[in-house]
Design a protein around this motif. Structure first.
Motif, PDB file in Angstrom:
ATOM      1  N   TYR A 189       6.552   3.551 -11.763  1.00 42.65           N
ATOM      2  CA  TYR A 189       7.325   2.307 -11.774  1.00 42.65           C
ATOM      3  C   TYR A 189       6.990   1.389 -10.592  1.00 42.65           C
ATOM      4  O   TYR A 189       7.655   0.382 -10.376  1.00 42.65           O
ATOM      5  CB  TYR A 189       8.825   2.611 -11.857  1.00 42.65           C
ATOM      6  CG  TYR A 189       9.143   3.350 -13.142  1.00 42.65           C
ATOM      7  CD1 TYR A 189       9.278   2.649 -14.338  1.00 42.65           C
ATOM      8  CD2 TYR A 189       9.246   4.738 -13.166  1.00 42.65           C
ATOM      9  CE1 TYR A 189       9.517   3.320 -15.537  1.00 42.65           C
ATOM     10  CE2 TYR A 189       9.491   5.418 -14.356  1.00 42.65           C
ATOM     11  CZ  TYR A 189       9.619   4.704 -15.542  1.00 42.65           C
ATOM     12  OH  TYR A 189       9.850   5.362 -16.719  1.00 42.65           O
ATOM     13  N   HIS A 190       5.969   1.781  -9.824  1.00 44.57           N
ATOM     14  CA  HIS A 190       5.442   0.919  -8.753  1.00 44.57           C
ATOM     15  C   HIS A 190       6.548   0.361  -7.863  1.00 44.57           C
ATOM     16  O   HIS A 190       6.681  -0.848  -7.713  1.00 44.57           O
ATOM     17  CB  HIS A 190       4.628  -0.230  -9.357  1.00 44.57           C
ATOM     18  CG  HIS A 190       3.568   0.229 -10.314  1.00 44.57           C
ATOM     19  ND1 HIS A 190       2.911  -0.596 -11.174  1.00 44.57           N
ATOM     20  CD2 HIS A 190       3.038   1.463 -10.555  1.00 44.57           C
ATOM     21  CE1 HIS A 190       2.038   0.089 -11.898  1.00 44.57           C
ATOM     22  NE2 HIS A 190       2.106   1.340 -11.547  1.00 44.57           N
ATOM     23  N   ILE A 191       7.323   1.260  -7.321  1.00 45.30           N
ATOM     24  CA  ILE A 191       8.375   0.840  -6.396  1.00 45.30           C
ATOM     25  C   ILE A 191       7.812   0.953  -4.990  1.00 45.30           C
ATOM     26  O   ILE A 191       7.499   2.048  -4.513  1.00 45.30           O
ATOM     27  CB  ILE A 191       9.628   1.711  -6.572  1.00 45.30           C
ATOM     28  CG1 ILE A 191      10.130   1.537  -8.008  1.00 45.30           C
ATOM     29  CG2 ILE A 191      10.695   1.349  -5.550  1.00 45.30           C
ATOM     30  CD1 ILE A 191      11.215   2.502  -8.394  1.00 45.30           C
TER      31      ILE A 191
ATOM     32  N   TRP B 160       0.863  -1.194   0.000  1.00 41.14           N
ATOM     33  CA  TRP B 160       0.000   0.000   0.000  1.00 41.14           C
ATOM     34  C   TRP B 160       0.896   1.240   0.000  1.00 41.14           C
ATOM     35  O   TRP B 160       1.253   1.751   1.047  1.00 41.14           O
ATOM     36  CB  TRP B 160      -0.940   0.006   1.219  1.00 41.14           C
ATOM     37  CG  TRP B 160      -2.019   1.058   1.111  1.00 41.14           C
ATOM     38  CD1 TRP B 160      -2.096   2.247   1.806  1.00 41.14           C
ATOM     39  CD2 TRP B 160      -3.172   1.028   0.255  1.00 41.14           C
ATOM     40  NE1 TRP B 160      -3.204   2.948   1.416  1.00 41.14           N
ATOM     41  CE2 TRP B 160      -3.892   2.226   0.475  1.00 41.14           C
ATOM     42  CE3 TRP B 160      -3.656   0.116  -0.682  1.00 41.14           C
ATOM     43  CZ2 TRP B 160      -5.067   2.524  -0.209  1.00 41.14           C
ATOM     44  CZ3 TRP B 160      -4.838   0.417  -1.357  1.00 41.14           C
ATOM     45  CH2 TRP B 160      -5.524   1.602  -1.116  1.00 41.14           C
ATOM     46  N   GLY B 161       1.294   1.633  -1.186  1.00 42.35           N
ATOM     47  CA  GLY B 161       2.076   2.862  -1.288  1.00 42.35           C
ATOM     48  C   GLY B 161       3.341   2.679  -2.087  1.00 42.35           C
ATOM     49  O   GLY B 161       4.052   1.684  -1.945  1.00 42.35           O
ATOM     50  N   LYS B 162       3.566   3.674  -2.936  1.00 44.72           N
ATOM     51  CA  LYS B 162       4.738   3.652  -3.808  1.00 44.72           C
ATOM     52  C   LYS B 162       5.657   4.797  -3.451  1.00 44.72           C
ATOM     53  O   LYS B 162       5.220   5.827  -2.943  1.00 44.72           O
ATOM     54  CB  LYS B 162       4.306   3.875  -5.261  1.00 44.72           C
ATOM     55  CG  LYS B 162       3.320   2.896  -5.783  1.00 44.72           C
ATOM     56  CD  LYS B 162       2.704   3.422  -7.068  1.00 44.72           C
ATOM     57  CE  LYS B 162       1.423   2.651  -7.329  1.00 44.72           C
ATOM     58  NZ  LYS B 162       0.652   3.169  -8.438  1.00 44.72           N
ATOM     59  N   ASN B 163       6.905   4.622  -3.824  1.00 46.38           N
ATOM     60  CA  ASN B 163       7.857   5.715  -3.775  1.00 46.38           C
ATOM     61  C   ASN B 163       7.358   6.804  -4.735  1.00 46.38           C
ATOM     62  O   ASN B 163       7.269   6.574  -5.940  1.00 46.38           O
ATOM     63  CB  ASN B 163       9.217   5.177  -4.221  1.00 46.38           C
ATOM     64  CG  ASN B 163      10.299   6.238  -4.153  1.00 46.38           C
ATOM     65  OD1 ASN B 163      10.044   7.419  -4.340  1.00 46.38           O
ATOM     66  ND2 ASN B 163      11.513   5.791  -3.895  1.00 46.38           N
ATOM     67  N   PRO B 164       7.017   7.990  -4.217  1.00 44.98           N
ATOM     68  CA  PRO B 164       6.394   8.995  -5.082  1.00 44.98           C
ATOM     69  C   PRO B 164       7.336   9.563  -6.140  1.00 44.98           C
ATOM     70  O   PRO B 164       6.866  10.148  -7.121  1.00 44.98           O
ATOM     71  CB  PRO B 164       5.938  10.084  -4.103  1.00 44.98           C
ATOM     72  CG  PRO B 164       6.568   9.797  -2.803  1.00 44.98           C
ATOM     73  CD  PRO B 164       7.116   8.404  -2.817  1.00 44.98           C
TER      74      PRO B 164
END
Lengths: 353, 353
Positions: free
Chosen positions: A26-28, A17-21
């Motif tokens: 790139y869904h990191i 739940w949450g990506k590097n903004p």
């Protein structure tokens, strides 16, 4: 040439739940997650490809998908993204016919199985046609897992062919790079325990609601990262405390601690959602009824764990010995025909047909 | 001699949830909280005292309370606690007749108004009978607020006579003392803005459920402190970010930011409860319906804030201009007779009768 691929959905016990903004597209993930690939729910994909310029034809569940529709754009964006690094993606036209053996978009993680099946099929395209490109970008399950991740984060976990209990790791170090190769392959999934490690584990999918969810995970998790005041503390706790403890419980087949950690992880996710502004609430009154039932059963002896993704439908974990008893207990709240029982299964594969 | 005292309930916008576990009995909060003393809900207490040895007679809402009952023990423990520092407490016998002008134990914070009314009455006892003791322990509203705190934490906020918007501050420094005098008086409340500061503010109490809550706040908050993995992060955020921002909004009578912060604080509290293990859920399906209604109304223009304490009953804040419109909107979800409208009012007082 025609390729057939298949990939299971997966149910996470430690959630994504949450990506590097900084690298939104790139869904990191901000933290690692842990899931089970499931035996009975999967996507089957038939991929026909021929030399071309990247044209896509898409059929989903036997229905031709309009190029302006959301589903089509998801797939198209995925191919576009891949082609920024792997420009040879555009050397082909793709006819994709894909179907789920379960209801799409009702909390069964169809994007996970869908993009996993597509990723292994694309890998097969290059294995057959352009071995050098295959060697560079697709020559390991972990690389293919990364590729699937670019379609939908949780698809990374549906790739490893052994399936079972799968760990999707966050990047080993902080990413500050402009190097697309690093961004693509910084975060992937691998099997920790194969399906037969814990033969007795059973997974109940309960379909309380059939309609699509109100808030898409993508926008929901973005809101949480940017507005939940204690998001990063939750990330730290999950990464450093809860994840190791649940891996240990699975390793030892210690159901009681597995259930406790799974419940904590589910509660934590929904607490974070509740504390997002504006708040996000996926759980319905019916979901809460199931939770109460599980806690009530467990108050005598721990027989169940619940886990809710970004939707109202619960997934329960139990052991084979309790299966009938749990089914009976559930019948007071939910119709038997809406309960689907499965267990951990293998991951994705692709073959020429 | 006979004393009459009166104290309002208060509704917190920044909540009290958790005590310093080293001084469990002394209700030393882990963070500051902010409330409004309300005009129309209060406890009236008649205190008859005569020289004696600390014997207590208690009547609550015109019913004699059995010395073995929970209510009696609450009061008795309070006197016992006080007497550990102020041994002169036992120089008297006390006949306490107390009544609430609202339903007891249904989310109207009866322990807050009850212990505040009792504390100011006891202060009056010593003012009249033992001026030296009065000078030492009761000669300021803040001291009396501390005394009330020992009965029930949130009672501290109902004491300051000006009422209105009241800040109950956590101790200025970490407490590690054995000094009872310091422990007693380390944390008290004072008025920040009197009731007439924001004339237009309106407070709606909505009684969705009349029965007592399942989990007492005392045990619930103890569970949160010990088991919620991000409890301390929540404390830091509330103390350092949310509290200053809501004080500023109240100072400027900026309803939009006041509403946003109030909603955030309520969501945060219930997120922390949800992430407690075992989880605590006070909100019912009906509560969630009210939240949805508020968010729906606010999606056009911010006219409402909701706040939930440790129970299912919402308290809404609005402005005078919106009052009728909000009442109409609420009528789809709740019966008008279950909505009680009030506004900020004065605090506690005591007098000889």
């Amino acid at each position: 040439m025609k390729i057939f691929s298949q990939a299971p959905t997966n149910i996470a016990v430690i959630k994504y739940w949450g990506k590097n903004p900084k690298f939104e597209d790139y869904h990191i993930p901000t933290k690692s997650s842990l899931s089970f690939s499931v035996l009975d729910f999967y996507t089957k994909t038939y991929l026909d490809f021929k030399p071309g310029n990247g044209t896509i034809f898409l059929e989903l569940n036997n229905k031709k998908i309009n190029p302006n529709s959301e589903e089509f754009l998801y797939i198209k964006n995925f191919f576009e993204k891949l082609s920024t690094l792997i420009k040879e993606i555009k050397n082909y036209d793709y006819s994709i016919k894909t179907e789920n053996n379960f209801p799409t978009a009702a909390g069964f993680a169809s994007s996970a199985s869908g993009f996993a099946a597509l990723a292994v099929a694309i890998a097969k395209v290059f294995e057959l046609s352009e071995p050098k490109i295959f060697e560079k970008y697709f020559n390991s399950e972990q690389k293919i897992s990364s590729i699937a991740r670019l379609g939908s984060g949780s698809a990374a976990r549906s790739v490893p062919s052994a399936g079972g209990c799968v760990l999707w790791s966050k990047p080993k170090q902080d990413l500050t790079t402009q190097d697309l190769n690093k961004i693509f392959f910084c975060s992937d999934a691998k099997t920790l325990f194969p399906p037969n490690h814990w033969e007795d584990l059973r997974i109940f999918y309960i379909q309380l609601e059939k309609k699509e969810k109100k808030i898409k995970s993508r926008s929901g998790m973005k809101q949480s990262v940017s507005s939940c005041p204690i998001y990063s503390n939750w990330v730290d706790y999950e990464e450093n405390i809860l994840l190791p403890s649940i891996i240990k419980a699975i390793e030892k087949k210690d159901f009681e601690n597995f259930a406790k950690s799974t419940i904590k992880a589910s509660n934590g996710l929904h607490a974070i959602m509740y504390y997002t502004f504006p708040r996000i609430r996926y759980l319905t009154d019916k979901s809460e009824q199931i939770i109460e039932l599980v806690l009530d059963i467990n108050s005598k002896s721990t027989k169940l764990a619940y886990s809710f993704d970004a939707g109202p439908n619960p997934v329960l974990f139990t052991l084979k010995d309790y299966q009938e008893e749990i089914l009976d207990a559930l019948s007071s709240v939910v119709n038997k025909k809406d309960i689907f029982i499965t267990k951990p299964g293998a991951g994705a594969f692709a073959k020429v047909i």
